[in-house]
Motif scaffolding. Sequence first.
Motif, PDB file in Angstrom:
ATOM      1  N   LYS A  21       0.828  -1.218   0.000  1.00  0.00           N
ATOM      2  CA  LYS A  21       0.000   0.000   0.000  1.00  0.00           C
ATOM      3  C   LYS A  21       0.862   1.269   0.000  1.00  0.00           C
ATOM      4  CE  LYS A  21      -4.069  -2.104   2.142  1.00  0.00           C
ATOM      5  NZ  LYS A  21      -5.059  -2.017   3.241  1.00  0.00           N
ATOM      6  N   CYS A  24       2.064   2.021   3.985  1.00  0.00           N
ATOM      7  CA  CYS A  24       2.381   0.943   4.930  1.00  0.00           C
ATOM      8  C   CYS A  24       2.761  -0.291   4.116  1.00  0.00           C
ATOM      9  CB  CYS A  24       1.179   0.640   5.837  1.00  0.00           C
ATOM     10  SG  CYS A  24      -0.269   0.061   4.922  1.00  0.00           S
ATOM     11  N   CYS A  26       1.234  -3.277   4.041  1.00  0.00           N
ATOM     12  CA  CYS A  26       0.165  -4.253   3.778  1.00  0.00           C
ATOM     13  C   CYS A  26       0.111  -4.572   2.281  1.00  0.00           C
ATOM     14  CB  CYS A  26      -1.193  -3.679   4.189  1.00  0.00           C
ATOM     15  SG  CYS A  26      -1.364  -3.459   5.956  1.00  0.00           S
ATOM     16  N   VAL A  38      -4.748  -5.324   6.525  1.00  0.00           N
ATOM     17  CA  VAL A  38      -4.841  -4.032   7.211  1.00  0.00           C
ATOM     18  C   VAL A  38      -3.837  -3.974   8.360  1.00  0.00           C
ATOM     19  CG1 VAL A  38      -7.272  -3.595   6.655  1.00  0.00           C
ATOM     20  CG2 VAL A  38      -6.683  -4.926   8.688  1.00  0.00           C
ATOM     21  N   CYS A  39      -3.496  -2.751   8.768  1.00  0.00           N
ATOM     22  CA  CYS A  39      -2.599  -2.544   9.893  1.00  0.00           C
ATOM     23  C   CYS A  39      -2.964  -1.201  10.541  1.00  0.00           C
ATOM     24  CB  CYS A  39      -1.142  -2.558   9.421  1.00  0.00           C
ATOM     25  SG  CYS A  39      -0.679  -1.063   8.519  1.00  0.00           S
ATOM     26  N   CYS A  42      -2.947   1.879   7.859  1.00  0.00           N
ATOM     27  CA  CYS A  42      -4.025   2.057   6.878  1.00  0.00           C
ATOM     28  C   CYS A  42      -5.404   2.076   7.532  1.00  0.00           C
ATOM     29  CB  CYS A  42      -3.932   1.052   5.730  1.00  0.00           C
ATOM     30  SG  CYS A  42      -3.859  -0.669   6.187  1.00  0.00           S
TER      31      CYS A  42
END
Length: 481
Positions: A21, A24, A26, A38-39, A42
Motif C-alpha cells: 500500500k 504501509c 500491507c 490491514v494494519c 491504513c
Amino acid sequence: MTEFQTVIGLEFHAELKTKTKIFCSCPTTFAGEPNTHVCPVCLGLPGVLPVLNKRAVELAMKAGLALNCQISPFSKFDRKNYFYPDLPKAYQVTQYPLPICKSGYITVPDADGNEKNIRINRIHLEEDAGKLVHSGESITTSNYSLPDYNRAAVPLIEIVSEPDMASAEEAKAFGDKLKLILEYAGVSDVKMEQGSLRCDVNISLMPKGSDKLGTKVEIKNLNSFRAMHRAIQFEEDRQRRMIERGEKIVQETRTWDEGSGQTLSMRSKENDHDYRYFPEPDLVPTVITPEWIEAVRSELPELPDKREKRLKEECGLSYYDCAQIVATPALAFFFDEVAKIFDDKKTIANWLIGDVSRLINVAEKEYEQIPIAADDLAYLLEQAKSGAINNNSAKAVLEEMFASGKKPAEIISERGFAQISDSSALEEAVKAVIEANAKAAEDFRAGKQQAMGFLMGQVMKATKGQANPNLVKELLAKMLK
Ligand SMILES: [Zn+2]
C-alpha cells in the motif's frame, strides 16, 4: 432551434501495480478475506505515521511520462476531509495544489478521422478508500453494510482531462487509448470489471459557437467504456431537453443505472472548498530530480502510437493489422521477441493475427498466456519459409505445439512433415505421374497451361503432400519438354 455542443471532461482513477500500500507494508492483492490486509497505519489508528511508498511515486511518474506530462520537481500531499464509513481516517491523503504531474495529452481520432490532442490537466497521487459490502443487492435495498478496509490506502493515480471531448465517441477513444498506454507502461492492471480502473464523466451542453460553458453534471458508477458511452448519450439527451423546456440544469452528481439505461440523481455536487483541504503534516514534500525522471523514463517500453507507426513502416502492414497487434500489449511484445530471431516481420504479423490468435481464442486463453515460446515460433516460420515443410504442415505443427507443448522440430519429425526437397527422390514420382497421365502430359505439351496444375496435384497426392511444390513444378517442366 438551437444547436448544442457537448463538452466532456473525464477523470480516471487507476490503482497502481505496487506490491504494498501507499503508506504501509500491507499487501495490495485483490483477493483476500475482508479486513485481513490491514494494519494500524491504513486503519488510521492514533499515533501512527505514514511512510511514502517509493514505487508508487515512480509508477505515477511513469504514467505522467507516458501521457506526455511534466513531472513536478516538488509536489506534496494534502488531506481531503469528509466522512464516509469506507474511509477510516475520515480524510483521504491526496494532492491538491501541487500534484506530481501536470499538462499532458493523448492523441485520438476525431469525428473526421483526423488526429486530435485531448489535454490532460493533471495526475495526482492518492490513497484509495475501503469498500462497503452491502447485505442486499444494492445500497438502496440493504438493511446494513459492512466495511472492508483491504483496499483502503492502495495507491491510486487520478488522471484529470481538460473538457476537450465533444462526443461519446471521442470520450471512448480517449478511454481506450489511456487504458492501453497505462497497460504498456506497466503502471496499472486497468481492469474496469475489478475496479482497478474507474472513470467519472463531467458533461455539460452549450449553444454551438458559444464560449460560455454550461452547468456540468458528474456521472459516476461507470464500470465499462460501453456504459460510459451510453451514459453520455443519455445525459446529452436529458440536458438538451431540459434546456429546450427552459429548465435549469442542476450541478449534481448522478449515478449510471445499467439496468434502466439512465442516469439518476445521487447528490448535489460538492465544491472543492467543502473538503477543507489542508497540507498533510505527517509527510514530507516529494522532491524529484531530473536524474530520477530519466531513470524512470528508461523503464518505459515503446508506446502504442510510436509502435504502430514503426510496425507500419517496418512490415509494410495495413493500418488495421498494425492496430490489431498494438491493441494487445502481450501480442506486441511477443511479436518483438519473434522478430529478434526471424526477420520476415510481415509473415510473423500474419501468423500472429491469424493462426496464433485463433488458437488462443479456441483455448479460451489470454494473450498473456501464449503457450508457445517465441524462439519455437521463429523456428517453425523459418522451416516454412525455407521450404523444409509446407504451409499446411506448419499450421498443423503450430496446432500441436499449442496442444502438447512439444518442440516444433520434434513434431515435424514425428509426423513426417519434412518436405521432400531432394530432386532425385522426387524424380521417380514425377516420372510415374507423367506416365500414368499421358493425356494431361500431351495437353501441356500442346500449350494447355492448366494441365500443369493437374499434374502437380497428382504428384502432391502421390507424395502425401510432402513434396516441395516449387521443385515439383521445376521437375515437371523439365521432364515434359
Ligand atoms: Zn496497512
